[in-house]
Design a protein around this motif. Structure first.
Motif, PDB file in Angstrom:
ATOM      1  N   LEU A 240     -76.958  70.997  79.893  1.00 37.49           N
ATOM      2  CA  LEU A 240     -75.653  71.365  79.337  1.00 37.49           C
ATOM      3  C   LEU A 240     -75.452  72.851  79.583  1.00 37.49           C
ATOM      4  CD1 LEU A 240     -73.074  70.951  77.720  1.00 37.49           C
ATOM      5  CD2 LEU A 240     -74.437  71.120  75.618  1.00 37.49           C
ATOM      6  N   LEU A 241     -74.554  73.179  80.500  1.00 33.86           N
ATOM      7  CA  LEU A 241     -74.280  74.571  80.878  1.00 33.86           C
ATOM      8  C   LEU A 241     -72.973  75.004  80.205  1.00 33.86           C
ATOM      9  CD1 LEU A 241     -74.909  77.077  82.604  1.00 33.86           C
ATOM     10  CD2 LEU A 241     -73.715  75.966  84.507  1.00 33.86           C
ATOM     11  N   ILE A 242     -73.070  75.945  79.263  1.00 33.68           N
ATOM     12  CA  ILE A 242     -71.904  76.408  78.506  1.00 33.68           C
ATOM     13  C   ILE A 242     -71.533  77.807  78.992  1.00 33.68           C
ATOM     14  CG2 ILE A 242     -71.010  76.950  76.212  1.00 33.68           C
ATOM     15  CD1 ILE A 242     -72.996  74.951  75.065  1.00 33.68           C
ATOM     16  N   ILE A 243     -70.308  77.931  79.519  1.00 34.73           N
ATOM     17  CA  ILE A 243     -69.874  79.189  80.122  1.00 34.73           C
ATOM     18  C   ILE A 243     -68.424  79.486  79.727  1.00 34.73           C
ATOM     19  CG2 ILE A 243     -71.428  78.998  82.092  1.00 34.73           C
ATOM     20  CD1 ILE A 243     -69.128  77.897  83.754  1.00 34.73           C
ATOM     21  N   PRO A 244     -68.004  80.749  79.823  1.00 37.67           N
ATOM     22  CA  PRO A 244     -66.588  81.068  79.591  1.00 37.67           C
ATOM     23  C   PRO A 244     -65.705  80.429  80.663  1.00 37.67           C
ATOM     24  CG  PRO A 244     -67.967  83.042  79.482  1.00 37.67           C
ATOM     25  CD  PRO A 244     -68.807  81.949  80.065  1.00 37.67           C
ATOM     26  N   LYS A 245     -64.412  80.633  80.532  1.00 41.58           N
ATOM     27  CA  LYS A 245     -63.456  80.075  81.497  1.00 41.58           C
ATOM     28  C   LYS A 245     -63.821  80.516  82.906  1.00 41.58           C
ATOM     29  CE  LYS A 245     -58.545  80.127  82.737  1.00 41.58           C
ATOM     30  NZ  LYS A 245     -57.211  80.684  82.408  1.00 41.58           N
ATOM     31  N   VAL A 246     -63.921  79.561  83.791  1.00 35.80           N
ATOM     32  CA  VAL A 246     -64.308  79.855  85.173  1.00 35.80           C
ATOM     33  C   VAL A 246     -63.077  79.733  86.065  1.00 35.80           C
ATOM     34  CG1 VAL A 246     -64.989  77.449  85.644  1.00 35.80           C
ATOM     35  CG2 VAL A 246     -65.954  79.297  87.002  1.00 35.80           C
TER      36      VAL A 246
ATOM     37  N   LEU B  21     -67.613  68.599  85.190  1.00 37.42           N
ATOM     38  CA  LEU B  21     -67.049  69.859  84.702  1.00 37.42           C
ATOM     39  C   LEU B  21     -66.008  69.532  83.638  1.00 37.42           C
ATOM     40  CD1 LEU B  21     -66.435  72.930  84.781  1.00 37.42           C
ATOM     41  CD2 LEU B  21     -64.855  72.453  86.682  1.00 37.42           C
ATOM     42  N   ILE B  22     -66.205  70.075  82.441  1.00 35.86           N
ATOM     43  CA  ILE B  22     -65.239  69.894  81.353  1.00 35.86           C
ATOM     44  C   ILE B  22     -64.613  71.244  81.054  1.00 35.86           C
ATOM     45  CG2 ILE B  22     -64.868  69.111  78.973  1.00 35.86           C
ATOM     46  CD1 ILE B  22     -68.125  68.133  80.275  1.00 35.86           C
ATOM     47  N   GLN B  23     -63.357  71.403  81.393  1.00 31.22           N
ATOM     48  CA  GLN B  23     -62.656  72.653  81.137  1.00 31.22           C
ATOM     49  C   GLN B  23     -61.892  72.552  79.819  1.00 31.22           C
ATOM     50  OE1 GLN B  23     -60.975  72.717  85.356  1.00 31.22           O
ATOM     51  NE2 GLN B  23     -61.270  74.906  85.001  1.00 31.22           N
ATOM     52  N   VAL B  24     -62.158  73.474  78.930  1.00 33.60           N
ATOM     53  CA  VAL B  24     -61.533  73.481  77.611  1.00 33.60           C
ATOM     54  C   VAL B  24     -60.383  74.475  77.627  1.00 33.60           C
ATOM     55  CG1 VAL B  24     -61.883  73.914  75.156  1.00 33.60           C
ATOM     56  CG2 VAL B  24     -63.709  72.860  76.520  1.00 33.60           C
ATOM     57  N   TRP B  25     -59.177  73.947  77.533  1.00 28.19           N
ATOM     58  CA  TRP B  25     -57.992  74.787  77.602  1.00 28.19           C
ATOM     59  C   TRP B  25     -57.505  75.155  76.203  1.00 28.19           C
ATOM     60  CZ3 TRP B  25     -57.349  76.470  82.328  1.00 28.19           C
ATOM     61  CH2 TRP B  25     -57.751  75.671  83.400  1.00 28.19           C
ATOM     62  N   PRO B  26     -56.985  76.360  76.020  1.00 26.93           N
ATOM     63  CA  PRO B  26     -56.436  76.738  74.709  1.00 26.93           C
ATOM     64  C   PRO B  26     -55.203  75.908  74.377  1.00 26.93           C
ATOM     65  CG  PRO B  26     -55.908  78.406  76.362  1.00 26.93           C
ATOM     66  CD  PRO B  26     -56.863  77.451  77.015  1.00 26.93           C
ATOM     67  N   ILE B  27     -54.914  75.805  73.093  1.00 33.27           N
ATOM     68  CA  ILE B  27     -53.741  75.061  72.648  1.00 33.27           C
ATOM     69  C   ILE B  27     -52.520  75.970  72.737  1.00 33.27           C
ATOM     70  CG2 ILE B  27     -52.673  73.823  70.733  1.00 33.27           C
ATOM     71  CD1 ILE B  27     -55.114  72.411  71.865  1.00 33.27           C
ATOM     72  N   ASP B  28     -51.521  75.536  73.499  1.00 34.16           N
ATOM     73  CA  ASP B  28     -50.282  76.295  73.603  1.00 34.16           C
ATOM     74  C   ASP B  28     -49.595  76.355  72.243  1.00 34.16           C
ATOM     75  OD1 ASP B  28     -47.081  76.105  74.211  1.00 34.16           O
ATOM     76  OD2 ASP B  28     -48.116  77.350  75.691  1.00 34.16           O
ATOM     77  N   ILE B  29     -48.913  77.461  71.971  1.00 35.29           N
ATOM     78  CA  ILE B  29     -48.264  77.644  70.674  1.00 35.29           C
ATOM     79  C   ILE B  29     -47.284  76.508  70.380  1.00 35.29           C
ATOM     80  CG2 ILE B  29     -46.375  79.062  71.568  1.00 35.29           C
ATOM     81  CD1 ILE B  29     -48.282  79.583  68.249  1.00 35.29           C
ATOM     82  N   ASN B  30     -46.650  75.960  71.423  1.00 33.02           N
ATOM     83  CA  ASN B  30     -45.708  74.854  71.230  1.00 33.02           C
ATOM     84  C   ASN B  30     -46.417  73.538  70.940  1.00 33.02           C
ATOM     85  OD1 ASN B  30     -43.409  76.491  71.733  1.00 33.02           O
ATOM     86  ND2 ASN B  30     -43.767  76.309  73.947  1.00 33.02           N
ATOM     87  N   GLN B  31     -47.701  73.466  71.310  1.00 34.65           N
ATOM     88  CA  GLN B  31     -48.482  72.248  71.076  1.00 34.65           C
ATOM     89  C   GLN B  31     -49.255  72.307  69.767  1.00 34.65           C
ATOM     90  OE1 GLN B  31     -50.880  72.448  74.653  1.00 34.65           O
ATOM     91  NE2 GLN B  31     -49.589  70.946  75.702  1.00 34.65           N
TER      92      GLN B  31
END
Length: 344
Positions: A111-117, A136-146
């Motif tokens: 399990l390789l945990i890294i900042p946004k690549v 690869l699992i990219q975790v995106w921030p939640i948009d203010i509208n979402q």
């Protein structure tokens, strides 16, 4: 392959574990929850041990290969968790990760945990080779509208049935801070229980305290500022703060400190402990102050006092919960030492 965070449940339900999972992103709460999901799913399929590799200057990457090739003392399969603080990798890291993926041990999950690549890194041969070995699992921030939709889903998951207006009000109050939103949802369940939730419930629970809030109080207590913390305690009591919520806030931090103090006693470096417990940089000085001032025994006393407070709140124990909070504040200051370690 690439996976979205909302696909993890379906992915692991198939019973297949990939050799490598790369978790990438900058949103702390979502990263933590995604990592927890991966760990939990792996444990359910027999990967019960976990080796942690927080990457620091001078880290010897051969340790990862050695761990990947070694057998567990108990014959259990394990998770090799690598936490890399930067999205850029040096040559040693690139070579080691590629070599690991050439012949991954089926008894391990990396399990390789890294900042946004960025896309440039994703397009490199060495990164693509690692990704081809797993996901690869990219975790995106939640948009203010979402954010309102995210809060609504969060509430429904814990049994709350909010009105549209209640969700919108909470979204406005937390101003895009997902961790704050998550904490407020937990607090609402504690205060209101499951079921319908309207604007009035939000206004009463998520009040803008004129001077203090319970998180400020806990931080002052952890810093050892007992006089100021006591003043804040009286203000919160007079303002009608529910002792259940304050107990939750205290217990959460004290439990973490008790575990950290034990690891510190066992010789683990403070920096690594902070990484293990995912302490934000802005809060590290608060935790370091408490750990330098108090022993593991002191934190255990505080947890036992918290148990007494819980019994008093539920009506199955004697005493006033607010007196118990005063005791915890004094003990955390280090100026008053606990004298008894048993629950009456």
């Amino acid at each position: 392959m690439k996976l979205r965070t909302n696909q993890l449940k379906e992915h692991f339900a198939k019973g297949q574990i990939l050799p490598v999972y790369i978790l990438s992103g900058d949103e702390t709460l979502l990263m933590q929850e995604a990592a927890d999901h991966i760990r939990r799913s792996c444990r359910q399929q027999g990967f019960t041990e976990r080796d942690l590799f927080p990457i620091e200057p001078g880290f010897d990457w051969s340790n990862l290969l050695e761990a990947g090739n070694s057998m567990s003392l108990f014959g259990d399969r394990k998770i090799l968790e690598v936490r890399h603080p930067k999205p850029k990798f040096d040559d040693g890291a690139k070579k080691t990760l590629q070599k690991y993926c050439e012949n991954p041990n089926p008894d391990n999950v990396l399990l390789l945990i890294i900042p946004k690549v960025d896309k440039k890194t994703q397009s490199t041969k060495w990164f693509q080779k690692i990704e081809q070995c797993g996901a690869l699992i990219q975790v995106w921030p939640i948009d203010i509208n979402q954010l309102p939709q995210w809060i609504h889903q969060r509430m429904r998951q814990v049994g709350l049935e909010p009105t549209r207006e209640a969700v919108q009000l909470l979204a406005e109050r937390v101003e895009g801070n997902l961790l704050a939103a998550s904490q407020e949802v937990e607090k609402l369940v504690l205060l209101r229980g499951k079921g319908p939730l309207d604007v009035q419930d939000i206004e009463e629970s998520v009040a803008d305290h004129a001077r203090y809030n319970l998180y400020d109080l806990v931080d002052e207590a952890l810093k050892g500022n007992d006089a100021h913390a006591m003043k804040m305690l009286y203000q919160l009591q007079a303002g009608g703060t529910e002792p259940t919520v304050l107990l939750w806030a205290f217990s959460k931090e004290i439990r973490a400190l008790a575990g950290m103090a034990q690891l510190l006693n066992n010789g683990m470096a403070a920096a690594r402990i902070m990484q293990e417990y995912r302490i934000w940089d802005s809060r590290k000085p608060i935790f370091q102050s408490a750990l330098q001032r108090l022993s593991p025994t002191s934190f255990r006393h505080c947890l036992l006092e918290a148990a007494r407070i819980d019994q008093a709140i539920k009506g199955i124990g004697e005493g006033n919960p607010w007196d118990g909070f005063s005791t915890i504040i004094l003990w955390l200051s280090g100026k008053v030492r606990p004298t008894q370690l048993s629950i009456a």
